[in-house]
Design an enzyme around this catalytic site. Structure first.
Site, PDB file in Angstrom:
ATOM      1  CB  SER A 156      94.275 106.444  78.927  1.00 34.73           C
ATOM      2  OG  SER A 156      94.183 106.945  80.279  1.00 34.73           O
ATOM      3  N   GLY A 211      93.856 104.427  82.801  1.00 37.50           N
ATOM      4  CA  GLY A 211      93.546 103.449  81.698  1.00 37.50           C
ATOM      5  C   GLY A 211      94.107 102.574  80.786  1.00 37.50           C
ATOM      6  CG  HIS A 251      88.235 132.679  30.741  1.00 39.36           C
ATOM      7  ND1 HIS A 251      88.253 131.485  31.758  1.00 39.36           N
ATOM      8  CD2 HIS A 251      87.962 132.703  29.669  1.00 39.36           C
ATOM      9  CE1 HIS A 251      87.278 130.430  31.447  1.00 39.36           C
ATOM     10  NE2 HIS A 251      87.803 130.703  29.444  1.00 39.36           N
ATOM     11  CG  HIS A 269      85.500 135.905  33.318  1.00 42.92           C
ATOM     12  ND1 HIS A 269      84.403 135.160  32.190  1.00 42.92           N
ATOM     13  CD2 HIS A 269      85.581 135.094  34.104  1.00 42.92           C
ATOM     14  CE1 HIS A 269      84.967 133.557  32.368  1.00 42.92           C
ATOM     15  NE2 HIS A 269      85.710 133.730  33.046  1.00 42.92           N
ATOM     16  CE  LYS A 288      84.367 158.619  73.604  1.00 44.75           C
ATOM     17  NZ  LYS A 288      82.601 158.568  73.376  1.00 44.75           N
TER      18      LYS A 288
END
Length: 831
Positions: A180, A184, A345, A351, A539
């Site tokens: 670890s 441990g 397209h 579009h 500000k």
């Protein structure tokens, strides 16, 4: 990697990251610097990321280093992402029992690098992952944390690990040990993802109890300290859905830079086994690879939650045998190329398709009216499915009957840079097209153009993919002038360290109380102390607000101490964006125009309302925004004596502005006053406030540690009377008589008769008539006092004007609005 004190900007995974304080020592015992930590995470990322991918991460930060055994460094545990998080960090929102948190997903080396930049040394993750829908999946691994009690150590943990391995093998699970880096051993085993966290936790608990029953002198499954002496605790609880474990290959915040290091079983049985530091882990991985790699692969194959297939929807809509479009079997490897294409397209409706290369695919929007050519008019953008990278060069005819049937041609293509990429919310990019492309054409905005794509927030099924595309700048235009305030990128500045900002200075749990806000001294750019370090903020043209949050309840108090919560019901939910139970925050309430600029006149419409039904209606039609710029108290800890940098760090950590549409933590310029003033002029703001970075917060006092610098002259004044109007203004207020507090009482400074409406003039005549007095409260020249009607001097107004005359009068004053947040005693001459 350079270790100098100057900030540097690097590219990681195609993302820009600003690095600061690279020579800062984070591990004093070994002299390990932030640069060393950054290098470690950059080199370990290829083996660490598979164990973190898809998992929401919590982080432990040591902003000032881990310290020493005698004097440990201050540590902060973070779940929620703060306001300073880069927009490109992948994230997920998770609902807990009483709140929602936004967690980072560690899928990229850039995210690990950002963790290192903010000194988040430890990365903790759960045993489950989230899917592409953002929902939790079942756990794909089981973990046991073998933690030695007093009198036990690593050898005892190894003994228990071998016993646990045998039981897991009997269950058909191969396990991998991890030393670890602390005390441990962790033991991981892959799961098939069919059991819930509750079910996995129950299995882990029974395993721990079995070990305890069979080896009572060595193992304990109860966490009570008095039971753990000389034994190893088998902690099964980290399989709980709400628990996390240190990620494999994560550094530890110990005295030495140790690592949670995956190991082989042969290594674990070595009598000389010990924990490894970052240098040893890098050498080991480069020499032998990742002992845990098979576990990550097994979890993916066994039904965990691998990263979503971003082309799944695209392929489902197309038949590769019928359309000339590219239909690849998988997402292309991501090489960081920032390319774009816009295709014209001619489908059932004409579009244009905008596509941006991102994360190995082309993120796509359909534009019914192409890109906008002026900042004054936004266009609709409908997000569609992600497209493959091969689509960058596609043109041709999609056959009739197929999805998107019609002729498609490339309108423009090229490269782009991005300033923001908030998945599903906001994208800001600068496109650079071709010299003869559509962007550069006679009907285009310009070859190099900056756009903001903003999700509209539509909740209905028909609107959930609706965005707006806004032109932020194009050649020949004033870039910043036409840019909405809320869409500007944050100026980069070194992130301050939180230091002692969170050290407790008062009793925890005490309800927050109103703190009179600190005030700025009027100044100009010429008197700024250039030897000091300054942060420069915009500000805001609004009214001051002190926000008190107490366990979800919000109270807003004006500068004078008057509770104004009821006046701004749209801000009631701002507690949702705080990673704190209680807080006292300082800010400004503003009203924005449709272009995103503060307008004090709009705010006046809200300030003057008293009827709650009108307030509720106005909140829906004209919601205010709250600009937060300081943290005065968080979770019972006073921050008043902390520096600006420390308070700002806390503010950015506890406030997640993305969780509330009406709350912002505006960026600050890092001491570049000239740039800040120029930007403020271009953005048509009121001015800037320069704040000393080393200054404490002094409640209720006007300090030269804060200097306000305005572009045009404005002046607050006490209204002492009014003169009736003539002609069309007969029976109404013609002008208001103004004064300033002086050592001898009040000093007359002139009158204002322009800038207000006929309706206001009528209303004021009624209101001021109820406040009349017989005698003048000050000396006023006879011509101007001839038909004046005097009032008790308790109202404060604000005007703008050209200049002061030699006799102390306002030249060409124009009405701006009432200041109910100010008292006459607060008024002083601005310049």
């Amino acid at each position: 990697m350079a270790k100098d004190g100057d900030p540097t900007v690097v590219q990681v995974d195609g993302h820009r990251l600003r690095l600061t304080n690279l020579d800062k020592v984070l591990y004093p015992a070994t002299g390990t610097t932030k640069a060393d930590v950054l290098e470690y995470y950059a080199r370990i990322a290829p083996v660490m990321l598979p164990h973190c991918a898809g998992r929401p991460a919590t982080r432990k930060r040591w902003p000032n280093g881990v310290g020493t055994a005698e004097k440990p460094g201050e540590v902060f545990f973070h779940k929620n992402l703060g306001a300073g998080t880069p927009d490109w960090v992948e994230r997920v929102e998770l609902q807990h029992s009483d709140h929602t948190n936004t967690y980072p997903i560690v899928d990229e080396a850039a995210t690990l690098a950002w963790f290192a930049q903010v000194a988040a040394l430890e990365v903790h993750v759960p045993q489950w992952r989230v899917g592409s829908d953002g929902k939790r999946r079942n756990p794909d691994r089981l973990v046991l944390d073998l933690d030695p009690g007093e009198g036990a150590g690593l050898p005892e943990c190894v003994e228990v690990a071998l016993l646990a391995r045998e039981i897991l093998q009997g269950m058909g699970l191969e396990s991998v040990p991890v030393t670890s880096g602390s005390k441990g051993v962790h033991l991981y085993a892959p799961l098939r993802g069919v059991a819930t966290s509750e079910e996995v936790s129950e299995v882990a608990r029974e395993l721990a109890r079995t070990l305890e029953t069979d080896h009572p002198d060595l193992v304990v499954s109860n966490m009570k300290k008095e039971l753990r002496r000389g034994k190893v605790l088998v902690d099964w609880s980290q399989n709980n859905r709400n628990k996390t474990t240190i990620a494999p290959y994560s550094l530890r915040g110990r005295e030495h830079p140790m690592v949670a290091a995956p190991r082989t079983w042969e290594e674990l049985e070595d009598p000389g086994l010990r924990h490894l530091d970052l240098h040893e882990v890098l050498e080991r991985v480069e020499r032998e690879g990742d002992p845990m790699a098979a576990l990550a692969d097994a979890a993916d194959q066994a039904g965990g939650a691998p990263r979503r297939d971003r082309l799944e929807v695209y392929r489902a809509k197309r038949d590769a045998g019928r359309t000339p479009e590219p239909v690849p079997a998988s997402v292309a490897p991501h090489d960081g190329t920032l390319a774009f294409v816009i295709q014209e397209h001619h489908a059932s409706r004409l579009h244009w398709d905008l596509r941006l290369a991102h994360d190995g695919v082309l993120v796509s929007w359909a534009l019914p009216r192409c890109v906008p050519t002026t900042p004054r008019k936004n266009h609709l953008a409908v997000q569609t499915e992600d497209h493959p990278m091969e689509y960058l060069t596609f043109s041709g005819a999609i056959p009739k009957g197929e999805y998107g049937a019609g002729e498609m041609t490339v309108w423009d293509h090229g490269t782009y840079t991005f300033e923001k990429w908030r998945e599903g919310k906001e994208v800001i990019v600068t496109l650079t097209g071709q010299p003869d492309g559509g962007l550069a054409g006679p009907d285009g905005p310009g070859r190099t153009s900056r756009f903001a794509l903003i999700h509209t927030g539509g909740r209905s099924e028909a609107e959930e993919n609706h965005w707006l595309i806004h032109l932020m700048s194009a050649p020949g235009e004033d870039d910043a002038q036409d840019r909405p305030v809320q869409d500007r990128p944050a100026p980069e500045r070194p992130r301050p360290t939180r230091g002692r900002a969170a050290k407790e200075e008062g009793p925890r749990g005490a309800p927050p109380e109103f703190i009179s806000p600190m005030l700025a001294t009027p100044s100009d750019a010429q008197v700024l102390d250039r030897s000091a370090q300054w942060a420069v903020e915009m500000k805001w043209d609004g009214v001051r607000a002190v926000v008190l949050v107490d366990h979800g309840k919000v109270r807003i108090v004006g500068r004078s101490g008057r509770d104004v919560t009821a006046s701004y019901p749209e801000l009631a939910g701002l507690a949702d964006c705080l990673d704190a139970e209680t807080a006292v925050l300082d800010g400004e309430i503003v009203a924005l125009t449709p272009e995103g600029r503060p307008d004090f006149g709009l705010l006046q419409q809200r300030i003057q309302l008293a009827d709650q039904r009108q307030i509720t209606r106005a909140a829906g039609q004209n919601p205010v925004r709250l600009m937060l710029f300081d943290a005065l108290e968080v979770d019972g800890r006073s921050l008043l004596r902390r520096t600006y940098d420390e308070r700002r760090e806390v503010l950015e950590e506890v406030v997640d502005a993305g969780a509330h549409d009406l709350v912002e933590v505006p960026p600050a310029f890092d001491g570049d006053l000239d740039a800040a003033v120029a930007a403020s002029r271009q953005w048509r703001l009121e001015g800037v406030v320069a704040k000393r970075r080393d200054a404490a917060y002094t409640p209720g006092r006007r300090s030269r540690s804060w200097l306000k610098i305005k572009h045009s002259a404005t002046q607050e004044a006490v209204v002492v009377g009014w003169r009736p109007g003539q002609g069309a203004r007969e029976g109404k207020v013609g002008s208001l008589l103004l004064a300033l507090p002086h050592d001898d009482g009040l000093q007359y400074i002139g009158r204002v008769g322009s800038g207000f409406s006929e309706r206001e003039a009528t209303q004021w005549a009624r209101e001021l008539g109820r406040e009349e007095r017989k005698t003048a409260p000050l000396e006023v020249p006879r011509p101007e006092a001839r038909d004046a009607r005097w009032v008790t001097p308790r109202r404060v107004a604000e005007v703008e004007f050209a200049e002061w005359t030699s006799t102390g009068r306002l030249r060409h004053p124009r009405w701006r609005g009432w200041r109910p947040d100010k008292d006459p005693a607060d008024v002083l001459r601005e310049s």
